[in-house]
Design an enzyme around this catalytic site. Structure first.
Site, PDB file in Angstrom:
ATOM      1  N   GLU A 222       0.948  -1.113   0.018  1.00  0.00           N
ATOM      2  CA  GLU A 222       0.108  -0.062   0.307  1.00  0.00           C
ATOM      3  C   GLU A 222       0.671   1.197   0.005  1.00  0.00           C
ATOM      4  O   GLU A 222       1.185   1.815   1.007  1.00  0.00           O
ATOM      5  CB  GLU A 222      -0.963   0.158   1.169  1.00  0.00           C
ATOM      6  CG  GLU A 222      -2.062   1.336   1.078  1.00  0.00           C
ATOM      7  CD  GLU A 222      -2.896   1.386   2.401  1.00  0.00           C
ATOM      8  OE1 GLU A 222      -3.576   2.318   2.255  1.00  0.00           O
ATOM      9  OE2 GLU A 222      -2.758   0.620   3.439  1.00  0.00           O
TER      10      GLU A 222
ATOM     11  N   LYS B 229      -2.705  -2.145  -2.938  1.00  0.00           N
ATOM     12  CA  LYS B 229      -4.043  -0.853  -2.268  1.00  0.00           C
ATOM     13  C   LYS B 229      -3.453   0.379  -2.645  1.00  0.00           C
ATOM     14  O   LYS B 229      -2.349   0.847  -2.128  1.00  0.00           O
ATOM     15  CB  LYS B 229      -4.042  -1.141  -0.783  1.00  0.00           C
ATOM     16  CG  LYS B 229      -5.162  -0.151  -0.133  1.00  0.00           C
ATOM     17  CD  LYS B 229      -5.591  -0.574   1.060  1.00  0.00           C
ATOM     18  CE  LYS B 229      -6.505   0.314   1.755  1.00  0.00           C
ATOM     19  NZ  LYS B 229      -7.326  -0.073   3.028  1.00  0.00           N
TER      20      LYS B 229
END
Length: 295
Positions: free
Chosen positions: A176, A213
């Site tokens: 992420e 993400k």
């Protein structure tokens, strides 16, 4: 790695619920839920209250595998139980929802226009515990504030280096590298970021699988080649500070990108609501995020 869970994440229709506010963000999450700091004293009481909130969300009939593929937990939640079962087991066995764990220890100080992950010296121990607790994958968040090529490369290299440690433990990492939605050069940051991610993906071992993400991109469908990459099980999007309506509208325009919302999921939920009000509000929220995720 659980093959059934991997297949669900790869091909299932739905989104990932982020229930992973940790130490620093827990008071804010509780306050949004209508629980003021005056109602608890000390960390233990605070975590007990936030577990009650998460339990209420997870046990709600609105929190359903028809719409929700996975849920990201905070370490404290992983170690607690719902109706006598550890949270991850309850999620999978009772709800059909794949459990993930947030493993990072927060962000380092800004440098080169980014914030790297703080060191995680006990990561191997945490991953071993996660395996015992039947966690499927992990998540760790860095932040990109400026289109600084050196900073962005450092973020992606660090994420993938730790990602390999997570893969070695038999778990699937969610990489992420969030691009700050308020960044003045967000689009350029995304261009550099995608280049660096593609470089790292091509260097992964044959058969390695990761998830990504990312912030919803400025240019619609900009991450299509990451979504279709053979080493990427799924690309999920964070709401990043957009309210739910705007996050959903932006998500709808990005085909194949699914939500992994935290604040936007819990928007409108309150400790003071009756179960009927709570479940109704959550149901509207879940369905709207699901609709935006299946485009």
């Amino acid at each position: 790695m659980n093959k059934e869970q991997l297949e669900r994440i790869r091909t299932g229709k739905g989104f990932i619920a982020a229930l992973d506010q940790s130490g620093g963000s827990t008071p804010k999450a509780l306050q949004q839920y209508g629980v003021e700091p005056s109602r608890y004293s000390g960390e233990e009481e605070m975590y007990a209250l936030v577990h009650e909130m998460r339990t209420r969300i997870i046990k709600s009939p609105a929190f359903d595998a028809e719409f929700i593929l996975g849920a990201i937990l905070f370490e404290n939640t992983m170690d607690r139980k719902i109706d006598g079962q550890f949270t991850a087991d309850y999620l999978w066995e009772k709800k059909g929802v794949v459990p993930f764990l947030k493993v990072d220890k927060g962000l380092a100080e800004p440098a080169d226009g980014v914030q790297l992950l703080k060191p995680m010296p006990d990561l191997d121990t945490l991953l071993a515990r996660a395996v015992v607790r039947h966690i499927f994958g992990t998540k760790m968040r860095s932040v990109i504030k400026e289109a600084n090529p050196t900073g962005i490369r450092n973020v992606v290299e660090q994420q993938f280096e730790i990602g390999k440690q997570i893969l070695a433990a038999g778990l699937v990492p969610i990489i992420e590298p969030e691009v700050d939605i308020h960044s003045s050069d967000k689009k350029e940051s995304e261009r550099i970021l995608k280049e660096e991610i593609l470089k790292q993906l091509s260097a992964l071992d044959e058969g390695a699988t990761v998830m990504l993400k990312l912030s919803i991109p400025t240019e619609d469908d900009f991450y299509r080649d990451l979504i279709e990459h053979p080493r990427v099980a799924r690309v999920v999007a964070l709401s990043g500070g957009y309210d739910r309506q705007e996050a959903n509208e932006r998500l709808t325009r990005n085909h194949g990108l699914i939500a992994s919302f935290s604040r936007a999921l819990a928007e409108g939920l309150s400790d003071q609501q009756t179960d009927e009000q709570f479940n109704g509000t959550l149901s509207q929220s879940v369905r709207s995020i699901y609709e935006a995720s299946i485009t």
